[in-house]
Scaffold this active site. Structure first.
Site, PDB file in Angstrom:
ATOM      1  CB  CYS A 108      -0.966  -0.047   1.173  1.00 21.24           C
ATOM      2  SG  CYS A 108      -2.377   1.037   0.941  1.00 21.24           S
ATOM      3  CG  HIS A 163      -3.242  -3.304   4.416  1.00 17.07           C
ATOM      4  ND1 HIS A 163      -2.005  -2.817   4.792  1.00 17.07           N
ATOM      5  CD2 HIS A 163      -3.838  -2.305   3.708  1.00 17.07           C
ATOM      6  CE1 HIS A 163      -1.861  -1.584   4.337  1.00 17.07           C
ATOM      7  NE2 HIS A 163      -2.953  -1.261   3.671  1.00 17.07           N
ATOM      8  NE  ARG A 219      -9.098   5.435   3.515  1.00 18.05           N
ATOM      9  CZ  ARG A 219      -7.852   5.798   3.227  1.00 18.05           C
ATOM     10  NH1 ARG A 219      -7.608   7.034   2.849  1.00 18.05           N
ATOM     11  NH2 ARG A 219      -6.847   4.939   3.306  1.00 18.05           N
TER      12      ARG A 219
HETATM   13  N1  GLN Z   1      -2.110   6.807   2.517  1.00 18.94           N
HETATM   14  C1  GLN Z   1      -2.234   5.958   1.332  1.00 18.94           C
HETATM   15  C2  GLN Z   1      -3.667   5.953   0.752  1.00 18.94           C
HETATM   16  O1  GLN Z   1      -4.597   6.330   1.460  1.00 18.94           O
HETATM   17  C3  GLN Z   1      -1.840   4.542   1.677  1.00 18.94           C
HETATM   18  C4  GLN Z   1      -2.762   3.903   2.712  1.00 18.94           C
HETATM   19  C5  GLN Z   1      -2.224   2.602   3.234  1.00 18.94           C
HETATM   20  O2  GLN Z   1      -1.031   2.363   3.299  1.00 18.94           O
HETATM   21  N2  GLN Z   1      -3.163   1.714   3.697  1.00 18.94           N
HETATM   22  O3  GLN Z   1      -3.843   5.540  -0.384  1.00 18.94           O
END
Ligand code: GLN
Length: 242
Positions: free
Chosen positions: A97, A194, A131
């Site tokens: 990520c 993740h 998101r």
């Molecule tokens: N901050 C980055 C995003 O929101 C990565 C998030 C993360 O590592 N889960 O895309």
């Protein structure tokens, strides 16, 4: 060739990029090697520290919120040529990520400055207007599946010659648009999964261990482990709602 079968792992920015249990990937790599009698050293590489490109077989960089990415991005840039040299010498890089995003050319968050990446992979990331959160199932070209959990606003787009890690079966993946997730090119792995990724995807963990061992030890055939627990977790994850 080294006589003692050992694996050296560098954990990059462990205190900043480690959300959603990403440290579990280090635990999976470590124990799957130890269970096979392979010695393992895990060393944390923090802000301002240097990296000996010849030392490590695997580099791990986890995920993080935009704030943590801002904190480490400039420091990671210092290591761009070292990490390139490490990959050229056969080291494995697993990036998750936020760490994955910074392996590309840039990450442009919804707010704040664009973060320059190390251009280890031909990819870029821009924040989307939503998101992407939830369970993800990915199918690799060999037909195997990967399972994990995503939570990102960044949409990553791969350059024309950069292969994905797999096709999205359910979830969003790289950008929720092109149907692909992550990237796998040689010894470089990037993914939004993740979970953490490797405990529920034991074959992928072993693939990385084998690649990493080959760097200093030549081809090593790993004997199979009893993955009953790991595979039952994988199977359960395949049936989770997305
Ligand atoms: N901050 C980055 C995003 O929101 C990565 C998030 C993360 O590592 N889960 O895309």
């Amino acid at each position: 060739m080294n006589d003692v079968l050992d694996l050296r792992i560098a954990h990059l920015y462990a205190h900043f990029l480690n959300i959603y249990g990403d440290r579990g990937n280090i635990l999976s790599l470590t124990h799957r090697a130890l269970w096979r009698g392979i010695e393992v050293q895990v060393e944390s590489i923090g802000l301002g520290e240097s990296i000996d490109a010849d030392r490590y077989d695997i580099y791990f960089i986890g995920g993080g919120q935009d704030k943590q990415q801002e904190t480490i991005a400039a420091d990671l840039l210092r290591h761009a040529s070292t990490l390139r040299a490490a990959v050229d010498s056969g080291a494995v890089i697993l990036s998750i990520c936020g760490g994955y995003q910074l392996l590309g050319h840039y990450y442009r968050p919804a707010e704040g400055e664009e973060l320059k990446g190390i251009s280890l992979i031909d990819a870029f990331t821009v924040a989307g207007n939503r998101r992407m959160i939830g369970n993800v199932i990915v199918k690799r070209t060999d037909g195997s599946t990967l399972v994990g959990f995503e939570n990102h606003s960044g949409k990553t787009f791969l350059g024309p010659g950069l292969p994905p890690l797999g096709k999205v079966i359910s979830g969003n993946g790289n950008n929720g648009e092109d149907g692909f997730e992550g990237t796998h090119s040689g010894t470089i792995y990037g993914t939004y999964l993740h979970g953490s990724l490797l405990p529920k995807n034991p074959d992928l963990a072993d693939e990385m261990i084998s690649l990493a061992l080959a760097r200093r030890h030549g081809e090593i055939k790993l004997h199979p482990l009893d993955d009953t627990l790991e595979l039952s977790a994988h199977k359960r994850a395949l049936s989770l709602p997305t």
